[in-house]
Design an enzyme around this catalytic site. Structure first.
Site, PDB file in Angstrom:
ATOM      1  N   ASN A 148      36.387 -19.773  49.284  1.00 28.11           N
ATOM      2  CA  ASN A 148      36.030 -20.081  47.903  1.00 28.11           C
ATOM      3  C   ASN A 148      34.505 -20.031  47.737  1.00 28.11           C
ATOM      4  O   ASN A 148      33.781 -20.191  48.719  1.00 28.11           O
ATOM      5  CB  ASN A 148      36.522 -21.497  47.543  1.00 28.11           C
ATOM      6  CG  ASN A 148      37.999 -21.527  47.231  1.00 28.11           C
ATOM      7  OD1 ASN A 148      38.544 -20.558  46.704  1.00 28.11           O
ATOM      8  ND2 ASN A 148      38.651 -22.638  47.555  1.00 28.11           N
ATOM      9  N   CYS A 170      45.260 -17.304  47.904  1.00 29.59           N
ATOM     10  CA  CYS A 170      45.128 -18.735  47.671  1.00 29.59           C
ATOM     11  C   CYS A 170      46.532 -19.330  47.585  1.00 29.59           C
ATOM     12  O   CYS A 170      47.444 -18.698  47.052  1.00 29.59           O
ATOM     13  CB  CYS A 170      44.364 -18.979  46.377  1.00 29.59           C
ATOM     14  SG  CYS A 170      44.178 -20.725  45.938  1.00 29.59           S
ATOM     15  N   HIS A 171      46.689 -20.547  48.079  1.00 27.06           N
ATOM     16  CA  HIS A 171      48.024 -21.149  48.129  1.00 27.06           C
ATOM     17  C   HIS A 171      48.400 -21.928  46.877  1.00 27.06           C
ATOM     18  O   HIS A 171      49.503 -22.477  46.797  1.00 27.06           O
ATOM     19  CB  HIS A 171      48.115 -22.086  49.340  1.00 27.06           C
ATOM     20  CG  HIS A 171      47.227 -23.294  49.234  1.00 27.06           C
ATOM     21  ND1 HIS A 171      45.985 -23.343  49.824  1.00 27.06           N
ATOM     22  CD2 HIS A 171      47.395 -24.474  48.599  1.00 27.06           C
ATOM     23  CE1 HIS A 171      45.418 -24.519  49.561  1.00 27.06           C
ATOM     24  NE2 HIS A 171      46.252 -25.214  48.820  1.00 27.06           N
ATOM     25  N   HIS A 200      42.482 -20.328  40.640  1.00 27.97           N
ATOM     26  CA  HIS A 200      42.279 -21.720  40.243  1.00 27.97           C
ATOM     27  C   HIS A 200      42.219 -21.887  38.730  1.00 27.97           C
ATOM     28  O   HIS A 200      41.904 -22.977  38.237  1.00 27.97           O
ATOM     29  CB  HIS A 200      40.996 -22.306  40.855  1.00 27.97           C
ATOM     30  CG  HIS A 200      41.044 -22.412  42.336  1.00 27.97           C
ATOM     31  ND1 HIS A 200      39.956 -22.139  43.129  1.00 27.97           N
ATOM     32  CD2 HIS A 200      42.033 -22.754  43.184  1.00 27.97           C
ATOM     33  CE1 HIS A 200      40.286 -22.311  44.398  1.00 27.97           C
ATOM     34  NE2 HIS A 200      41.550 -22.682  44.456  1.00 27.97           N
TER      35      HIS A 200
END
Length: 425
Positions: A148, A170-171, A200
């Site tokens: 990130n 990304c999880h 995000h």
């Protein structure tokens, strides 16, 4: 069988988690795994645990370890990048708190807002240096970035090295695997969902029941407010559901970093609790290295690295819920050069996005558009080493509420983080 290079392998969370996933794969038996980290002691710890685990379980893998990535990269088929720069939490807390001292309101400070810009300006140059070596030594490999700020990093890579094959993983989307079955009382395997946006900053866009063919999105939206009410880190989350009629795939800690009015409604206590617990876990207080390797990544954090590698090697043609790739029209309301988070299709040709244009609502797409100028300017500031562009990125960011304090803030951060930001001239 493949050669996989893990850059940042000395991290007990990333390195051992990724190795644990790899060792569960039948496709990857016999592969070479190259561990790379600039922290020699951390690297040796991971290497030692890995070799013991391989011996204990009679596994067939070749393990190498080096602090010099140029020795590991030649011949790589897949390169995973998960690095941080300096004392992660000391710097993160500067990113978070310094803007607040200057009267600039931000809720978290990791990926968006002024803090996210400072984080980006530290980490982009070393990642670009890694990518330069990849282009020189293994240009045909697939690069997977897990660091990130995802979108900022990926934007800079796409500008500096447009020929590299790069995706970001990304999880966060795995939250849907947890919540939707509970909301609908059906197994996740029965659902076909689409999510999208920026990393995000992504929302659930559609959902249907595969067994019945029924569109269940409206049912989810009807039941979701009661399901999420009172849960931690969901003040802004609930407002997004109310006004934009979509469910964020992540909580306030991340989602609030990108919206100018989020300070009013975000669950600040929940965000602080999340950060405190996350810091404790990542610093190793809750990490048993051997157990971490044996377990791999859990469903709630599953990075999908191994399924993608397997999908390419086995030509599976399967879909992934979320990959971060250059837009290419997957969301036509956003510019082509943006890095978007969309579902992906995986086969022997690599990873391609799935178009979600018809289900991306106007209102949310325009929230995303507010980020475009920040992403472009921040990437160029890091590429060019430009203090002027860094300042402009801060002034473009919609979460910044002060023009008079911004330059003072930037100079203060550069002074305190000179080792990492001194290149800005």
């Amino acid at each position: 069988m493949a050669k996989i290079v893990l850059i940042g392998a000395g991290s007990a969370m990333f390195g051992l988690g990724a190795l644990g996933d790899i060792f569960k794969s039948k496709t990857l038996i016999g592969s070479e795994i190259a561990l790379v980290d600039i922290n020699k002691e951390a690297l040796e710890n991971v290497e030692t645990v890995t070799r013991k685990y391989i011996k204990d379980n009679g596994l067939d893998y070749r393990i190498t370890a080096t602090t010099d990535r140029t020795k590991a990269l030649p011949g790589a088929d897949f390169v995973l990048i998960s690095i941080e720069i300096g004392n992660r939490y000391e710097l993160w807390e500067m990113d978070w708190n310094f803007p607040l001292h200057f009267g600039i309101k931000q809720t978290y400070g990791e990926n968006g807002g002024p803090g996210g810009i400072f984080h980006s300006l530290r980490i982009i140059p070393p990642i670009l240096a890694i990518c330069g070596d990849i282009e020189a030594l293994c240009p045909d490999c697939l690069v997977m970035n897990l660091s990130n700020p995802m979108t900022n990093i990926m934007t800079a890579i796409s500008k500096k090295y447009p020929k590299l094959h790069v995706i970001g993983l990304c999880h966060e989307v795995s939250s849907m695997l947890t919540h939707l079955p509970k909301i609908l009382q059906v197994p996740f395997e029965d659902l076909d969902i689409r999510c999208g946006g920026f990393n995000h900053f992504s929302v659930l866009l559609s959902a249907k029941n595969n067994k019945t063919g029924e569109d269940v999105f409206n049912e989810i939206m009807h039941k979701a407010p009661a399901y999420f009410a009172g849960t931690e880190e969901r003040g802004l989350f609930l407002e997004i559901m109310k006004y934009f009629k979509r469910i964020p795939i992540t909580t306030d800690s991340h989602f609030s970093e990108y919206i100018h009015w989020s300070q009013e409604v975000a669950d600040h206590a929940g965000i602080m609790n999340f950060y405190t617990n996350y810091k404790k876990e990542c610093l190793g207080h809750q990490v048993d290295m051997y157990d971490r390797l044996q377990s791999g990544t859990m469903p709630e954090e599953y990075w999908r690295v191994v399924p993608i590698i397997e999908g390419i090697l086995n030509n599976t043609g399967h879909e992934e819920l979320a990959v971060n790739i250059i837009n290419n029209g997957y969301i036509s309301s956003l510019p082509e050069d943006m890095i978007v988070e969309v579902p992906g299709f995986v086969d022997k040709e690599g990873v391609r996005g799935i178009n979600i244009d018809q289900i991306m609502p106007l209102g949310f797409s325009n929230l995303l558009m507010n980020r475009v100028g920040v992403l472009r300017t921040c990437a160029e500031a890091a590429i060019q080493g430009s203090r002027e562009l860094a300042l402009q990125a801060l002034l473009i960011d919609p979460t910044n509420n002060s023009i008079l304090q911004t330059e003072k803030l930037l100079d203060t951060i550069i002074l305190h983080q000179k080792k990492y930001l001194g290149y800005l001239k």
